[in-house]
Scaffold this motif. Structure first.
Motif, PDB file in Angstrom:
ATOM      1  N   THR A  38       0.846  -1.184   0.000  1.00  0.00           N
ATOM      2  CA  THR A  38       0.000   0.000   0.000  1.00  0.00           C
ATOM      3  C   THR A  38       0.886   1.241   0.000  1.00  0.00           C
ATOM      4  O   THR A  38       1.782   1.369   0.844  1.00  0.00           O
ATOM      5  CB  THR A  38      -0.917   0.021   1.231  1.00  0.00           C
ATOM      6  OG1 THR A  38      -1.732  -1.158   1.237  1.00  0.00           O
ATOM      7  CG2 THR A  38      -1.821   1.249   1.215  1.00  0.00           C
ATOM      8  N   PHE A  87       2.318  -0.432   5.389  1.00  0.00           N
ATOM      9  CA  PHE A  87       2.160  -1.436   6.449  1.00  0.00           C
ATOM     10  C   PHE A  87       3.415  -2.273   6.670  1.00  0.00           C
ATOM     11  O   PHE A  87       3.360  -3.317   7.319  1.00  0.00           O
ATOM     12  CB  PHE A  87       0.958  -2.325   6.138  1.00  0.00           C
ATOM     13  CG  PHE A  87      -0.332  -1.550   6.057  1.00  0.00           C
ATOM     14  CD1 PHE A  87      -0.886  -0.966   7.182  1.00  0.00           C
ATOM     15  CD2 PHE A  87      -0.985  -1.383   4.837  1.00  0.00           C
ATOM     16  CE1 PHE A  87      -2.071  -0.245   7.109  1.00  0.00           C
ATOM     17  CE2 PHE A  87      -2.170  -0.662   4.746  1.00  0.00           C
ATOM     18  CZ  PHE A  87      -2.707  -0.083   5.885  1.00  0.00           C
ATOM     19  N   LYS A  92       5.303  -4.251   4.842  1.00  0.00           N
ATOM     20  CA  LYS A  92       5.243  -5.639   4.391  1.00  0.00           C
ATOM     21  C   LYS A  92       6.643  -6.177   4.128  1.00  0.00           C
ATOM     22  O   LYS A  92       7.454  -5.551   3.451  1.00  0.00           O
ATOM     23  CB  LYS A  92       4.400  -5.730   3.111  1.00  0.00           C
ATOM     24  CG  LYS A  92       4.358  -7.095   2.468  1.00  0.00           C
ATOM     25  CD  LYS A  92       3.606  -8.101   3.320  1.00  0.00           C
ATOM     26  CE  LYS A  92       3.487  -9.444   2.612  1.00  0.00           C
ATOM     27  NZ  LYS A  92       2.771 -10.450   3.425  1.00  0.00           N
TER      28      LYS A  92
END
Length: 302
Positions: free
Chosen positions: A254, A276, A278
């Protein structure tokens, strides 16, 4: 590298012609000893594109002469037909040539001086829809590649990876894209379905995902523009044998962005990637960037 290029666009009674020439010299300066430290690339280009009624076409030709890897001719032929104001289709056939880099050939640790250039034949058929509010396209592609350059361990199973040629590879698939404008809100999405194969072994080519998708939006209000996107990728294999131990899982990232237009030419912008944080890999055992941000000032002359 030193580069000189010249291009001349010529308006014809029907369409436009393109004539161009390029000269490029690459020199390597390194504390490591290279077997060869320079090469020259000479290129000539010509093209012609035109419209006649509902018909559209483009023809391009290119000649490259590269020191150490030889010369090659490539070209492209494309034809399109406008069914209506909104609907258009096109088909194309082209060839491509990619020379290995100086590091691919001569890097002292893992260069491969026997590496051959890639040569590809590309076919594409597409359907387009375009209005003031919506654009969409559906594309099918079929690419055959000879001597595809891929990194592989040598000998197999070792920690030393060198670029090597895949005798024959094929990449086929579909690409779907859409963009919609709803006043100040712009939505966009895409989906790519690939089948990248080594045709000698029928295995998936290394480090290539077979599925990729994205969805995003931009919202403009006065001098502000806010945006966001989600980018997804399917799994990929880290070795030519497609073993489960070398399989890298899919991921979704994102990203957020914002900009403020100071005037017609200046704007402030900011972007946060991988919001986030990742954790994912594109190459086995090599990390990728976690959450990261950048801010800047952009100038674009009007």
């Amino acid at each position: 590298q030193d580069q000189v290029s010249w291009q001349n666009d010529i308006r014809l009674p029907l369409g436009k012609a393109l004539l161009a020439a390029e000269w490029l010299r690459q020199d390597v300066t390194s504390s490591n000893k290279y077997d060869k430290t320079e090469r020259t690339i000479k290129s000539l280009l010509a093209g012609w594109g035109a419209n006649a009624g509902a018909h559209r076409w483009q023809i391009n030709l290119r000649h490259d002469d590269i020191t150490q890897t030889g010369s090659k001719n490539t070209g492209m032929l494309s034809y399109g037909y406008q069914f209506s104001d909104a609907w258009r289709t096109h088909a194309s056939y082209g060839t491509a040539y990619k020379a290995p880099s100086m590091n691919d050939l001569y890097w002292p640790i893992d260069g491969n001086p026997n590496l051959k250039p890639e040569y590809a034949r590309n076919r594409e058929v597409a359907l387009h829809y375009e209005t003031a509010q919506h654009t969409a396209s559906l594309t099918y592609f079929h690419n055959n590649i000879e001597d595809l350059i891929q990194w592989r361990p040598k000998p197999p199973g070792s920690w030393t990876w060198v670029p090597q040629n895949v005798d024959s590879a094929r990449i086929t698939g579909w690409s779907l894209a859409w963009k919609g404008v709803f006043g100040p809100l712009v939505l966009r999405s895409s989906l790519d379905l690939h089948n990248p194969r080594d045709t000698e072994t029928d295995k998936v080519l290394t480090r290539r995902a077979r599925k990729q998708a994205s969805i995003g939006m931009d919202y403009t209000r006065g001098p502000w523009m806010l945006g966001g996107e989600v980018i997804g990728s399917g799994a990929r294999f880290g070795d030519a044998a497609n073993t489960r131990a070398k399989r890298m899982g899919g991921y979704a990232l994102t990203n957020l962005s914002a900009s403020y237009r100071i005037d017609k030419e200046w704007a402030l912008f900011a972007r946060v990637n991988n919001v986030f944080d990742k954790q994912y890999e594109l190459v086995n055992d090599y990390g990728t960037a976690g959450v990261n941000a950048l801010v800047g000032l952009r100038y674009q002359q009007k």
